[in-house]
Enzyme design. Structure first.
Site, PDB file in Angstrom:
ATOM      1  N   LYS A  83       0.857  -1.189   0.000  1.00 15.37           N
ATOM      2  CA  LYS A  83       0.000   0.000   0.000  1.00 15.37           C
ATOM      3  C   LYS A  83       0.894   1.240   0.000  1.00 15.37           C
ATOM      4  O   LYS A  83       1.754   1.419   0.870  1.00 15.37           O
ATOM      5  CB  LYS A  83      -0.861  -0.032   1.258  1.00 15.37           C
ATOM      6  CG  LYS A  83      -2.234   0.492   1.081  1.00 15.37           C
ATOM      7  CD  LYS A  83      -3.047   0.103   2.303  1.00 15.37           C
ATOM      8  CE  LYS A  83      -4.345   0.843   2.360  1.00 15.37           C
ATOM      9  NZ  LYS A  83      -5.026   0.617   3.629  1.00 15.37           N
TER      10      LYS A  83
HETATM   11  C1  E4P Z   1      -8.372   1.641   3.516  1.00 20.72           C
HETATM   12  O1  E4P Z   1      -7.558   0.903   3.043  1.00 20.72           O
HETATM   13  C2  E4P Z   1      -8.231   2.314   4.809  1.00 20.72           C
HETATM   14  O2  E4P Z   1      -7.569   1.443   5.675  1.00 20.72           O
HETATM   15  C3  E4P Z   1      -9.551   2.653   5.466  1.00 20.72           C
HETATM   16  O3  E4P Z   1     -10.653   2.221   4.724  1.00 20.72           O
HETATM   17  C4  E4P Z   1      -9.658   4.007   6.051  1.00 20.72           C
HETATM   18  O4  E4P Z   1     -10.905   4.170   6.652  1.00 20.72           O
HETATM   19  P1  E4P Z   1     -11.237   5.255   7.752  1.00 20.72           P
HETATM   20  O5  E4P Z   1     -11.576   6.528   7.066  1.00 20.72           O
HETATM   21  O6  E4P Z   1     -12.405   4.684   8.489  1.00 20.72           O
HETATM   22  O7  E4P Z   1     -10.009   5.390   8.628  1.00 20.72           O
END
Ligand code: E4P
Length: 221
Positions: A83
């Site tokens: 990522k």
């Molecule tokens: C995606 O890969 C992220 O980990 C995640 O969906 C972020 O979500 P949040 O806005 O609830 O922190």
């Protein structure tokens, strides 16, 4: 539609993996910070439990740091997807890792154009954060429609991974639009399984069956 769990919690991952609902996992530094124990060990365990893609995020922000971390994370298992944040050096890393055969998931995407550029650089997944857009007063789902349409128009081989999901309706909407993946906090997946009418219906079936058993004491089925 593929369902990923957005968590680093081993117990939740095992629970929903045992139901056959987990196609993959996404983690991030915040999710790992919520868990007790060594984050490297937690990531290794997740990669072992789940057969599908597991997104593990780099912490560095320079090209050199991100590439080194990506190589380290990739050693955790073949199913690791690295990522990478949607920043200029991140796009260079995406291009380089693609050339090396390493899949990437470009995170922190808040516009259709960012998704277009991440796909063009060679990302396997783009992660638009719809809940955070909603929180900021925008309609997050709009960019999902735009991204799905753009990728279709130009046949990009990049999956739209809908992230920052806040409620089950987000999942229904993403499915109607045709996004390939949603990544869900475990509690949202739990909410999708349950329905008050299911509980009410089951309770009625069981109490009616008790009456049948009373009338037929030797009944075996
Ligand atoms: C995606 O890969 C992220 O980990 C995640 O969906 C972020 O979500 P949040 O806005 O609830 O922190």
């Amino acid at each position: 539609m593929k369902i990923f769990l957005d968590t680093a919690n081993i117990e939740s991952i095992k629970k929903y993996n045992d139901m056959g609902l987990v196609d993959g996992i996404t983690t991030n530094p915040t999710l790992l910070s919520k868990e007790k124990g060594n984050p490297a060990e937690i990531m290794r365990e997740i990669v072992k439990i789940v057969k599908g893609p597991v997104s593990l995020e780099v912490i560095g922000t320079t090209m050199e740091e991100m590439v080194n971390e990506a190589h380290g994370l990739k050693k955790y298992g073949q199913n690791v997807v690295v990522k990478i944040p949607m920043i200029p050096d991140g796009l260079k890393v995406v291009k380089k890792l693609k050339e090396e055969g390493i899949q990437t998931n470009v995170t922190l995407i808040f516009s259709a154009n960012q998704a277009l550029l991440a796909a063009k650089a060679g990302a396997a997944y783009v992660s638009p954060f719809i809940g955070r857009l909603d929180d900021a007063g925008h309609e997050g789902m709009t960019i999902i429609s735009e991204i799905v349409q753009i990728f279709k128009n130009y046949q990009f081989n990049t999956d739209v991974l809908v992230a920052s999901i806040r409620h089950p309706l987000h999942v229904t909407e993403a499915g109607k639009i045709g996004a390939q993946v949603v990544t869900l906090p475990p509690d949202i997946l739990g909410k999708m399984i349950s329905h008050p009418l299911t509980d009410k219906g089951l309770s009625a079936f069981l109490s009616d069956w008790e009456k049948v058993k009373k009338e037929n004491p030797n009944l075996v089925i």
